[in-house]
Design a protein around this motif. Structure first.
Motif, mmCIF file in Angstrom:
data_model
loop_
_atom_site.group_PDB
_atom_site.id
_atom_site.type_symbol
_atom_site.label_atom_id
_atom_site.label_comp_id
_atom_site.label_asym_id
_atom_site.label_seq_id
_atom_site.Cartn_x
_atom_site.Cartn_y
_atom_site.Cartn_z
ATOM 1 N N THR A 175 -11.465 32.839 37.966
ATOM 2 C CA THR A 175 -12.613 33.059 38.842
ATOM 3 C C THR A 175 -13.718 33.811 38.104
ATOM 4 O O THR A 175 -14.898 33.459 38.220
ATOM 5 N N ALA A 176 -13.365 34.830 37.340
ATOM 6 C CA ALA A 176 -14.367 35.574 36.566
ATOM 7 C C ALA A 176 -15.111 34.645 35.608
ATOM 8 O O ALA A 176 -16.325 34.766 35.427
ATOM 9 N N LEU A 177 -14.399 33.699 35.004
ATOM 10 C CA LEU A 177 -15.036 32.744 34.089
ATOM 11 C C LEU A 177 -16.018 31.834 34.821
ATOM 12 O O LEU A 177 -17.144 31.633 34.362
ATOM 13 N N VAL A 178 -15.596 31.288 35.946
ATOM 14 C CA VAL A 178 -16.465 30.372 36.701
ATOM 15 C C VAL A 178 -17.683 31.109 37.239
ATOM 16 O O VAL A 178 -18.810 30.598 37.163
ATOM 17 N N ILE A 179 -17.503 32.314 37.742
ATOM 18 C CA ILE A 179 -18.639 33.109 38.232
ATOM 19 C C ILE A 179 -19.578 33.439 37.072
ATOM 20 O O ILE A 179 -20.799 33.389 37.208
ATOM 21 N N ASN A 180 -19.022 33.746 35.917
ATOM 22 C CA ASN A 180 -19.827 34.008 34.722
ATOM 23 C C ASN A 180 -20.623 32.764 34.322
ATOM 24 O O ASN A 180 -21.778 32.870 33.905
ATOM 25 N N ASP A 181 -20.040 31.591 34.462
ATOM 26 C CA ASP A 181 -20.755 30.337 34.178
ATOM 27 C C ASP A 181 -21.982 30.191 35.074
ATOM 28 O O ASP A 181 -23.040 29.746 34.625
ATOM 29 N N ILE A 182 -21.830 30.550 36.326
ATOM 30 C CA ILE A 182 -22.892 30.336 37.314
ATOM 31 C C ILE A 182 -23.951 31.429 37.276
ATOM 32 O O ILE A 182 -25.146 31.144 37.288
ATOM 33 N N PHE A 183 -23.530 32.688 37.228
ATOM 34 C CA PHE A 183 -24.459 33.810 37.375
ATOM 35 C C PHE A 183 -24.688 34.612 36.099
ATOM 36 O O PHE A 183 -25.448 35.576 36.115
ATOM 37 N N SER A 184 -24.000 34.269 35.019
ATOM 38 C CA SER A 184 -24.047 35.044 33.770
ATOM 39 C C SER A 184 -23.506 36.440 34.027
ATOM 40 O O SER A 184 -22.493 36.586 34.672
ATOM 41 N N GLY A 185 -24.188 37.455 33.556
ATOM 42 C CA GLY A 185 -23.686 38.819 33.713
ATOM 43 C C GLY A 185 -22.578 39.100 32.719
ATOM 44 O O GLY A 185 -22.507 38.483 31.656
ATOM 45 N N TYR A 228 -13.002 40.726 36.573
ATOM 46 C CA TYR A 228 -14.003 40.564 37.625
ATOM 47 C C TYR A 228 -15.376 40.532 36.965
ATOM 48 O O TYR A 228 -15.486 40.583 35.745
ATOM 49 N N ASN A 229 -16.425 40.452 37.762
ATOM 50 C CA ASN A 229 -17.768 40.270 37.217
ATOM 51 C C ASN A 229 -18.688 41.444 37.490
ATOM 52 O O ASN A 229 -18.561 42.124 38.517
ATOM 53 N N PHE A 230 -19.606 41.651 36.577
ATOM 54 C CA PHE A 230 -20.713 42.592 36.732
ATOM 55 C C PHE A 230 -21.994 41.773 36.599
ATOM 56 O O PHE A 230 -22.242 41.171 35.553
ATOM 57 N N ILE A 231 -22.780 41.738 37.668
ATOM 58 C CA ILE A 231 -24.011 40.951 37.679
ATOM 59 C C ILE A 231 -25.123 41.850 38.185
ATOM 60 O O ILE A 231 -24.993 42.463 39.247
ATOM 61 N N ASN A 232 -26.204 41.932 37.424
ATOM 62 C CA ASN A 232 -27.337 42.791 37.809
ATOM 63 C C ASN A 232 -26.877 44.212 38.139
ATOM 64 O O ASN A 232 -27.265 44.790 39.147
ATOM 65 N N LYS A 233 -26.007 44.756 37.309
ATOM 66 C CA LYS A 233 -25.504 46.131 37.431
ATOM 67 C C LYS A 233 -24.663 46.378 38.686
ATOM 68 O O LYS A 233 -24.488 47.512 39.121
ATOM 69 N N GLU A 234 -24.144 45.297 39.263
ATOM 70 C CA GLU A 234 -23.285 45.398 40.450
ATOM 71 C C GLU A 234 -21.935 44.769 40.141
ATOM 72 O O GLU A 234 -21.852 43.728 39.499
ATOM 73 N N ARG A 235 -20.872 45.377 40.645
ATOM 74 C CA ARG A 235 -19.522 44.850 40.482
ATOM 75 C C ARG A 235 -19.249 43.833 41.587
ATOM 76 O O ARG A 235 -19.488 44.088 42.759
ATOM 77 N N TYR A 236 -18.712 42.686 41.190
ATOM 78 C CA TYR A 236 -18.287 41.657 42.128
ATOM 79 C C TYR A 236 -16.851 41.278 41.788
ATOM 80 O O TYR A 236 -16.603 40.591 40.801
ATOM 81 N N ASP A 237 -15.934 41.752 42.588
ATOM 82 C CA ASP A 237 -14.524 41.434 42.403
ATOM 83 C C ASP A 237 -14.117 40.494 43.532
ATOM 84 O O ASP A 237 -13.736 40.933 44.612
ATOM 85 N N LEU A 238 -14.222 39.212 43.268
ATOM 86 C CA LEU A 238 -13.981 38.217 44.307
ATOM 87 C C LEU A 238 -12.503 37.938 44.544
ATOM 88 O O LEU A 238 -12.159 37.215 45.470
ATOM 89 N N THR A 239 -11.646 38.525 43.722
ATOM 90 C CA THR A 239 -10.205 38.326 43.902
ATOM 91 C C THR A 239 -9.473 39.616 44.276
ATOM 92 O O THR A 239 -8.246 39.670 44.227
ATOM 93 N N ALA A 240 -10.196 40.639 44.665
ATOM 94 C CA ALA A 240 -9.576 41.927 45.021
ATOM 95 C C ALA A 240 -8.604 41.799 46.185
ATOM 96 O O ALA A 240 -7.651 42.581 46.294
#
Length: 113
Positions: free
Chosen positions: A37-47, A61-73
């Motif tokens: 999921t982190a890879l696919v989100i990174n593909d779409i939103f970068s970060g 998980y992902n960090f996008i625009n200085k915000e944490r997004y943990d979609l699998t928490a």
């Protein structure tokens, strides 16, 4: 960004399956989905891809625009103490495989096209 994350979360919930993680179950659809999921989100939103060490291993998980997004928490019963260690695609890919990644990427991409 929050609206986009809400939309993609709905798609992920419909897309996660045994095809995207061997740990998936109907009772816990996010289980084992963090790397892919982190890879696919990174593909779409970068970060950035970040990680935290948990008793079962690394959690991505992902960090996008200085915000944490943990979609699998939701796969965890306990609260996560995030270390926000910088990771990368190679480390996250070690948590999945090409078949699982390509499956999830295709499912998510087709939902947004």
């Amino acid at each position: 960004m929050e609206k986009k994350i809400d939309e993609i979360m709905k798609v992920l919930l419909e897309s996660w399956s045994i095809e995207s993680s061997s740990k998936w179950s109907k009772d816990n659809p996010a289980k084992g989905q963090c790397g892919v999921t982190a890879l696919v989100i990174n593909d779409i939103f970068s970060g950035e891809i970040r990680k935290t060490k948990l008793p079962g291993g690394w959690h991505f998980y992902n960090f996008i625009n200085k915000e944490r997004y943990d979609l699998t928490a939701s796969q965890f019963m306990e609260n996560i103490t995030y270390k926000d260690l910088l990771s990368n695609r190679e480390e996250a890919f070690a948590d999945t495989n090409a078949k699982q990644y390509n499956y999830l990427k295709q499912k998510v991409s087709s939902a947004f096209n």
